[in-house]
Each structure stands twice: as structure tokens, then as C-alpha cells.
Scaffold this active site. Structure first.
Site, PDB file in Angstrom:
ATOM      1  N   ASP A  38       0.946  -1.307   0.013  1.00 41.82           N
ATOM      2  CA  ASP A  38      -0.009  -0.068   0.025  1.00 41.82           C
ATOM      3  C   ASP A  38       0.834   1.208   0.073  1.00 41.82           C
ATOM      4  OD1 ASP A  38      -2.102   1.395   0.066  1.00 41.82           O
ATOM      5  OD2 ASP A  38      -2.859   1.000   2.223  1.00 41.82           O
ATOM      6  N   HIS A  55       2.823   3.213  -8.833  1.00 41.86           N
ATOM      7  CA  HIS A  55       2.468   1.710  -9.288  1.00 41.86           C
ATOM      8  C   HIS A  55       3.742   1.126  -9.810  1.00 41.86           C
ATOM      9  CE1 HIS A  55      -1.343   2.218  -7.447  1.00 41.86           C
ATOM     10  NE2 HIS A  55      -2.003   2.715  -8.442  1.00 41.86           N
ATOM     11  N   LEU A 149      10.883 -20.651  -3.949  1.00 39.96           N
ATOM     12  CA  LEU A 149      10.037 -19.811  -3.713  1.00 39.96           C
ATOM     13  C   LEU A 149       8.750 -19.694  -4.650  1.00 39.96           C
ATOM     14  CD1 LEU A 149       9.158 -17.278  -1.562  1.00 39.96           C
ATOM     15  CD2 LEU A 149      10.155 -15.777  -3.686  1.00 39.96           C
TER      16      LEU A 149
HETATM   17  C1  FPP Z   1      -2.276   0.083  -3.120  1.00 35.90           C
HETATM   18  O1  FPP Z   1      -1.616   1.537  -3.244  1.00 35.90           O
HETATM   19  C2  FPP Z   1      -1.562  -0.628  -4.370  1.00 35.90           C
HETATM   20  C3  FPP Z   1      -2.448  -1.029  -5.453  1.00 35.90           C
HETATM   21  C4  FPP Z   1      -3.874  -1.178  -5.346  1.00 35.90           C
HETATM   22  C5  FPP Z   1      -1.332  -1.844  -6.404  1.00 35.90           C
HETATM   23  C6  FPP Z   1      -0.290  -2.590  -5.811  1.00 35.90           C
HETATM   24  C7  FPP Z   1       0.512  -3.023  -7.285  1.00 35.90           C
HETATM   25  C8  FPP Z   1       1.577  -2.930  -7.135  1.00 35.90           C
HETATM   26  C9  FPP Z   1       2.741  -2.544  -6.114  1.00 35.90           C
HETATM   27  C10 FPP Z   1       2.330  -3.554  -8.488  1.00 35.90           C
HETATM   28  C11 FPP Z   1       2.191  -4.812  -8.752  1.00 35.90           C
HETATM   29  C12 FPP Z   1       3.083  -5.593  -9.535  1.00 35.90           C
HETATM   30  C13 FPP Z   1       2.999  -6.507 -10.035  1.00 35.90           C
HETATM   31  C14 FPP Z   1       4.122  -7.155 -10.675  1.00 35.90           C
HETATM   32  C15 FPP Z   1       1.758  -7.323 -10.201  1.00 35.90           C
HETATM   33  P1  FPP Z   1      -2.469   2.712  -3.456  1.00 35.90           P
HETATM   34  O2  FPP Z   1      -2.652   3.040  -4.840  1.00 35.90           O
HETATM   35  O3  FPP Z   1      -3.860   2.487  -2.859  1.00 35.90           O
HETATM   36  O4  FPP Z   1      -1.899   3.951  -2.688  1.00 35.90           O
HETATM   37  P2  FPP Z   1      -2.389   5.229  -1.888  1.00 35.90           P
HETATM   38  O5  FPP Z   1      -3.251   4.411  -0.504  1.00 35.90           O
HETATM   39  O6  FPP Z   1      -1.427   5.860  -1.391  1.00 35.90           O
HETATM   40  O7  FPP Z   1      -3.312   5.888  -2.897  1.00 35.90           O
END
Ligand code: FPP
Length: 265
Positions: A38, A55, A149
Site C-alpha cells: 500500500d 504503481h 520460492l
Molecule cells: C495500493 O496502493 C496498491 C495497489 C492497489 C496496487 C499494488 C500494485 C503494485 C505494487 C504493483 C504490482 C506489481 C505486479 C508485478 C503485479 P494505493 O494506490 O492504494 O496507494 P495510496 O493508498 O497511497 O493511494
């Protein structure tokens, strides 16, 4: 000279990290680590960048954290990459998120294969774009014989929905005579979940200072140790993972019983 000093400091820091990693190996390692990644949006906002830049940076952290998890001998790393609720985000952000598995695996699949990592996915395939499924499916197939893993992506995953579907499938099997009421035990119920082939997580990490589960593995986390970090996911590094495991190793896991010494195997 400044560069030399910088290098010296970095290598000293690296040595300190190596020492901490070696110390971790002396104690029971969490076998299954699950992470709610997050804070990507806030990371981008702090830098006046579009949310998708967060992201993208978050995706790069997946590589680093996977490498360390593999090196530590962790058996399963489950990453919450997209929830069933994330479809509510603007289409442009959803489209971007759906492209990340393709970009990640397009770049790092050879490295994952070399490191004996086995890719898996936990989530509903319906609604996922073909290109996302194609990239993940290819990685699953090409790594299915690896025995290192397990890198388990929770993609279009939602825990309540998973539980409801499990109940429906159990009712179906009871009706078909494949199952009787007395067969419905905790262990058997777990077999109807998407995580059926995996042990329950030993350690859950959530980054960015949020203290909630957001519909993630509600059944499976019943006895899991939680570690909440204020670090935003795109900044979450090797030291942060090491710290989470150090804290885990100091915990006493009693599973409702009375044992009080250290983490149980
Ligand atoms: C939440 O942060 C994150 C997500 C909804 C997406 C997580 C995805 C990745 C870290 C990349 C994934 C990689 C692969 C290889 C599949 P948020 O956008 O809610 O952050 P915020 O709370 O600060 O707005």
C-alpha cells in the site's frame, strides 16, 4: 573522493544488512509471508507525479523483495496486487495496473526462472484482461516445475467473495453426495479456498501506515502475526523486510495455547 566515501558507506551498510540476514537464518523463518503493498498513490503524490508512477515504482520493489525472500528461504510470498474492490478506481489507473504483470514478467521472468521461483496466482480470472491473464499464465506454466520460492500474486482477489464461493461449492458437493455435514471441518473448508495448496501466512506485512486488512485472506490470517510499517510500498526495501522478520522472530506464537517461548515452527 566523495564518491569513494559514498561507496564505502554503502558497502558498510550492505555488510550490516548481510549480518542481519545471517542472524535471521539462525531462527525460525516465516514460511509464508503475505504483503499488502500500500501507499503507491501517496508516494507519487509526494513527488507531484501521477499515481501510476507510484504503481510503476511499486512494481520494481516486487523484484527486490522477491529476491530477498528467495535468498532467505521463505517458501511462499503472497502479494496483494489487485483487489476485487480496485475495479472502482478510474479506468485509466485500472488499465495501467492490469499492464503491470505483463511488464514485470516480460522483464523479470528469466530472472525468476533462474532463481527457481514458481509463479502462482490467487484470484478470479473473469474480468481480467486477456493480456494480463496471458502474461501470468505463461509465467505459471514456465515455472511450474520450479521448487524454490512460490511467488503468489493475489490478482482480482477478495476474501469475502472467496469464502462465499467456498460455501456454495461445499453446498454443491453435499447435494451431489460427495461430502457429508460431518466432513465440513476447518481443514476441509480451507481446501475450498483459492489458497488451498498453500499453508496459511505466518507473517502479514502492510505498508503505508494503514492498519486494516482490506478484505485480504480473512480466513487464512486467523493466527498470522501482523507487522504494520509506515513506509510507503515504493520505498519498502530489504532492510524493512528484514526488520519485519526480526520482529516476527521475537513474537511468541501460541495459537490460543500457553506456550510462551519464541516463534513456533
Ligand atoms: C495500493 O496502493 C496498491 C495497489 C492497489 C496496487 C499494488 C500494485 C503494485 C505494487 C504493483 C504490482 C506489481 C505486479 C508485478 C503485479 P494505493 O494506490 O492504494 O496507494 P495510496 O493508498 O497511497 O493511494
Amino acid at each position: 573522493m566523495i564518491n569513494k566515501l559514498k561507496f564505502w558507506k554503502t558497502s558498510k551498510e550492505n555488510d550490516a544488512l548481510e549480518e542481519r540476514i545471517n542472524a535471521l537464518k539462525e531462527l525460525p523463518m516465516p514460511k509464508h509471508v503475505a504483503i499488502i503493498m500500500d501507499g503507491n498513490g501517496r508516494w507519487a503524490k509526494k513527488r507531484a507525479l501521477p499515481r501510476v508512477a507510484g504503481h510503476h515504482e511499486g512494481m520494481k520493489r516486487v523484484r527486490r523483495i522477491t529476491r530477498l525472500a528467495s535468498k532467505l528461504g521463505i517458501e511462499v510470498l503472497t502479494l496483494y496486487a489487485f483487489s476485487t474492490e480496485n475495479w472502482k478506481r478510474p479506468k485509466s489507473e485500472v488499465d495501467y495496473l492490469m499492464k503491470l504483470p505483463g511488464e514485470f514478467l516480460g522483464t523479470f521472468l528469466p530472472e525468476l526462472k533462474e532463481e527457481n521461483v514458481r509463479v502462482q496466482m490467487m484470484g478470479y480470472k473473469d474480468k481480467l484482461p486477456k493480456h494480463t491473464l496471458g502474461a501470468v499464465g505463461k509465467a505459471i506454466t514456465e515455472t511450474e516445475h520450479n521448487n524454490g520460492l512460490i511467488l503468489n500474486f493475489a490478482l482480482n482477489y477478495g476474501s469475502r467473495d472467496e469464502i462465499v464461493r467456498a460455501v456454495k461449492n461445499i453446498v454443491h458437493d453435499v447435494k451431489k453426495g460427495k461430502l457429508t455435514e460431518k466432513d465440513i471441518t476447518e481443514a476441509n473448508f480451507s481446501n475450498y479456498l483459492m489458497s488451498h495448496s498453500l499453508r496459511d501466512p505466518d507473517l502479514l506485512i502492510r505498508t503505508s501506515g494503514e492498519i486494516r486488512l482490506s478484505n485480504f485472506m480473512l480466513w487464512q490470517l486467523a493466527y498470522t502475526e501482523f507487522f504494520f510499517s509506515d513506509v510507503l510500498w515504493p520505498d519498502f526495501n530489504e532492510e524493512n523486510l528484514v526488520e519485519a522478520i526480526e520482529v516476527y522472530q521475537q513474537r511468541s506464537r501460541r495459537y490460543g495455547g500457553l506456550k510462551s517461548e519464541g516463534v513456533e515452527e
